[in-house]
Design a protein around this motif. Structure first.
Motif, PDB file in Angstrom:
ATOM      1  N   UNK A 172       0.849  -1.185   0.000  1.00  0.00           N
ATOM      2  CA  UNK A 172       0.000   0.000   0.000  1.00  0.00           C
ATOM      3  C   UNK A 172       0.890   1.242   0.000  1.00  0.00           C
ATOM      4  N   UNK A 173       0.478   2.267  -0.733  1.00  0.00           N
ATOM      5  CA  UNK A 173       1.303   3.474  -0.856  1.00  0.00           C
ATOM      6  C   UNK A 173       0.451   4.717  -0.604  1.00  0.00           C
ATOM      7  N   UNK A 174       0.910   5.595   0.317  1.00  0.00           N
ATOM      8  CA  UNK A 174       0.206   6.834   0.640  1.00  0.00           C
ATOM      9  C   UNK A 174       0.623   7.906  -0.368  1.00  0.00           C
ATOM     10  N   UNK A 175      -0.214   8.126  -1.384  1.00  0.00           N
ATOM     11  CA  UNK A 175       0.154   9.072  -2.435  1.00  0.00           C
ATOM     12  C   UNK A 175      -0.320  10.496  -2.154  1.00  0.00           C
ATOM     13  N   UNK A 176      -1.127  10.701  -1.109  1.00  0.00           N
ATOM     14  CA  UNK A 176      -1.579  12.016  -0.666  1.00  0.00           C
ATOM     15  C   UNK A 176      -1.812  11.934   0.838  1.00  0.00           C
ATOM     16  N   UNK A 177      -1.928  13.084   1.556  1.00  0.00           N
ATOM     17  CA  UNK A 177      -2.050  13.035   3.020  1.00  0.00           C
ATOM     18  C   UNK A 177      -3.142  12.106   3.541  1.00  0.00           C
ATOM     19  N   UNK A 178      -4.261  11.956   2.834  1.00  0.00           N
ATOM     20  CA  UNK A 178      -5.358  11.116   3.312  1.00  0.00           C
ATOM     21  C   UNK A 178      -5.700   9.956   2.374  1.00  0.00           C
ATOM     22  N   UNK A 179      -4.915   9.764   1.316  1.00  0.00           N
ATOM     23  CA  UNK A 179      -5.271   8.773   0.311  1.00  0.00           C
ATOM     24  C   UNK A 179      -4.126   7.786   0.085  1.00  0.00           C
ATOM     25  N   UNK A 180      -4.504   6.515  -0.060  1.00  0.00           N
ATOM     26  CA  UNK A 180      -3.524   5.487  -0.383  1.00  0.00           C
ATOM     27  C   UNK A 180      -4.082   4.557  -1.451  1.00  0.00           C
ATOM     28  N   UNK A 181      -3.181   3.915  -2.190  1.00  0.00           N
ATOM     29  CA  UNK A 181      -3.547   2.912  -3.188  1.00  0.00           C
ATOM     30  C   UNK A 181      -2.852   1.608  -2.831  1.00  0.00           C
ATOM     31  N   UNK A 182      -3.478   0.479  -3.176  1.00  0.00           N
ATOM     32  CA  UNK A 182      -2.895  -0.812  -2.814  1.00  0.00           C
ATOM     33  C   UNK A 182      -3.060  -1.834  -3.918  1.00  0.00           C
ATOM     34  N   UNK A 183      -2.179  -2.837  -3.894  1.00  0.00           N
ATOM     35  CA  UNK A 183      -2.294  -4.029  -4.711  1.00  0.00           C
ATOM     36  C   UNK A 183      -2.156  -5.228  -3.786  1.00  0.00           C
ATOM     37  N   UNK A 184      -2.974  -6.273  -3.988  1.00  0.00           N
ATOM     38  CA  UNK A 184      -3.037  -7.354  -2.996  1.00  0.00           C
ATOM     39  C   UNK A 184      -3.360  -8.687  -3.651  1.00  0.00           C
ATOM     40  N   UNK A 185      -2.748  -9.765  -3.120  1.00  0.00           N
ATOM     41  CA  UNK A 185      -3.089 -11.138  -3.502  1.00  0.00           C
ATOM     42  C   UNK A 185      -3.573 -11.876  -2.263  1.00  0.00           C
ATOM     43  N   UNK A 186      -4.666 -12.669  -2.419  1.00  0.00           N
ATOM     44  CA  UNK A 186      -5.178 -13.467  -1.317  1.00  0.00           C
ATOM     45  C   UNK A 186      -5.502 -14.884  -1.806  1.00  0.00           C
ATOM     46  N   UNK A 187      -5.159 -15.864  -0.971  1.00  0.00           N
ATOM     47  CA  UNK A 187      -5.584 -17.243  -1.186  1.00  0.00           C
ATOM     48  C   UNK A 187      -6.666 -17.559  -0.168  1.00  0.00           C
ATOM     49  N   UNK A 188      -7.803 -18.089  -0.641  1.00  0.00           N
ATOM     50  CA  UNK A 188      -8.932 -18.392   0.229  1.00  0.00           C
ATOM     51  C   UNK A 188      -9.320 -19.852   0.066  1.00  0.00           C
ATOM     52  N   UNK A 189      -9.483 -20.558   1.192  1.00  0.00           N
ATOM     53  CA  UNK A 189      -9.913 -21.950   1.176  1.00  0.00           C
ATOM     54  C   UNK A 189     -11.215 -22.058   1.969  1.00  0.00           C
ATOM     55  N   UNK A 190     -12.259 -22.547   1.307  1.00  0.00           N
ATOM     56  CA  UNK A 190     -13.591 -22.620   1.904  1.00  0.00           C
ATOM     57  C   UNK A 190     -14.052 -24.071   1.990  1.00  0.00           C
ATOM     58  N   UNK A 191     -14.689 -24.416   3.106  1.00  0.00           N
ATOM     59  CA  UNK A 191     -15.121 -25.785   3.338  1.00  0.00           C
ATOM     60  C   UNK A 191     -16.271 -26.214   2.453  1.00  0.00           C
ATOM     61  N   UNK A 192     -16.477 -27.519   2.365  1.00  0.00           N
ATOM     62  CA  UNK A 192     -17.511 -28.095   1.519  1.00  0.00           C
ATOM     63  C   UNK A 192     -18.910 -27.871   2.097  1.00  0.00           C
ATOM     64  N   UNK A 193     -19.902 -27.775   1.214  1.00  0.00           N
ATOM     65  CA  UNK A 193     -21.315 -27.686   1.591  1.00  0.00           C
ATOM     66  C   UNK A 193     -22.119 -28.670   0.741  1.00  0.00           C
ATOM     67  N   UNK A 194     -23.289 -29.061   1.265  1.00  0.00           N
ATOM     68  CA  UNK A 194     -24.157 -29.992   0.546  1.00  0.00           C
ATOM     69  C   UNK A 194     -25.257 -29.224  -0.184  1.00  0.00           C
TER      70      UNK A 194
END
Length: 221
Positions: A172-194
Motif C-alpha cells: 500500500x502506498x500513501x500518495x496524498x495526506x489522506x489517500x492510499x492505493x494498494x495491490x493485494x493477492x489473497x488465497x482463500x480456502x472454503x469448506x464443503x457444503x451440501x
C-alpha cells in the motif's frame, strides 16, 4: 656571511613562531549532531475504501469482483511496525460451466457462480515512510450458486454460503495526506457444503479461490 646566515635563521624562527601561533588561534566549528529521524507518515487511524479485481477457482471458473473495505491501523510513534484489522466484502461473478455427455443423447450442464465473498482479517506490516508492505489473514466466506440442467429432464439450482480462511499480503502506498492505493493477492480456502438438486444431495467439495485486487483507501486523520 656567518652574520647573514644568523640573521636569516632568526628571521625564519620568528616567522615559524608567528605561523604556529596563528594556527593555534584559528577557531574550528564543531560538526552539528545528526538530526533525529522522524517518520514522515503515520498509518494510525480508521480508513474506508473501494476495491476490485479478478478471481479464479483452482481448476474451475474465473471472473471479476468489486466491493468495499473498512479498517483500522495502529502505529506507535517512532516505530515502523503497523498492526490493524480489516473487513471487506464484494459482489462477484466468478463462474464456471461444464457440459457432459452421459450417453443416449443426455447432455447435462453444471454451472457454479460465486455471487459474493468477504473476509475479516488481521493485518501486520512494515512501513517505509509512504509505503507499507503487509501480510494479512483470517476468516473468509463466500456465497456460491450451483445449478444442473438437462434437456428433457429439467433444471435444478441451490445456493450455499461457504466459510473458511484466507491468507495473503500486498503493498500500500500513501500518495496524498489522506489517500492510499494498494495491490493485494489473497488465497482463500472454503469448506464443503451440501447442495440439493431436486431432492438429490450433492457434496460441493472444497472451494479454493485466488484473488488479485487493487484498491483506494481514504484515511481519517
Amino acid at each position: 656571511m656567518k652574520r647573514l646566515l644568523l640573521a636569516a635563521a632568526a628571521l625564519l624562527s620568528v616567522a615559524t613562531a608567528a605561523s604556529a601561533a596563528d594556527l593555534r588561534a584559528r577557531p574550528y566549528a564543531k560538526a552539528a549532531p545528526p538530526a533525529a529521524v522522524v517518520a514522515a507518515y503515520n498509518w494510525s487511524g480508521f480508513y474506508i475504501g473501494a476495491m476490485g479485481g479478478y478471481g479464479s477457482e483452482t481448476d474451475a471458473g474465473s471472473g471479476g469482483f468489486g466491493g468495499g473495505t473498512i479498517g483500522y491501523n495502529w502505529q506507535f510513534p517512532g516505530s515502523q511496525f503497523v498492526f490493524g484489522i480489516e473487513v471487506d466484502a464484494a459482489g462477484a461473478s466468478i463462474k464456471d460451466s461444464v457440459t457432459e455427455d452421459f450417453g443416449g443423447g443426455l447432455l447435462v450442464t453444471s454451472e457454479t457462480k460465486i455471487n459474493s465473498f468477504g473476509s475479516v482479517t488481521g493485518r501486520a506490516g512494515f512501513a517505509i515512510d509512504a509505503a507499507l508492505l503487509y501480510a494479512k489473514g483470517g476468516y473468509a466466506w463466500a456465497n456460491n450458486k450451483a445449478s444442473l440442467s438437462a434437456v428433457g429432464v429439467g433444471a435444478f439450482s441451490d445456493s450455499q454460503t461457504h466459510t473458511g480462511f484466507t491468507i495473503g499480503g500486498g503493498l500500500e502506498y500513501m500518495f496524498a495526506p489522506n489517500w492510499s492505493a494498494k495491490g493485494e493477492y489473497m488465497f482463500t480456502s472454503l469448506g464443503s457444503e451440501t447442495y440439493n438438486f431436486g431432492g438429490i444431495p450433492a457434496d460441493s467439495g472444497t472451494i479454493d479461490l485466488h484473488t488479485f485486487k487493487v484498491g483506494v483507501n481514504y484515511h481519517f486523520r
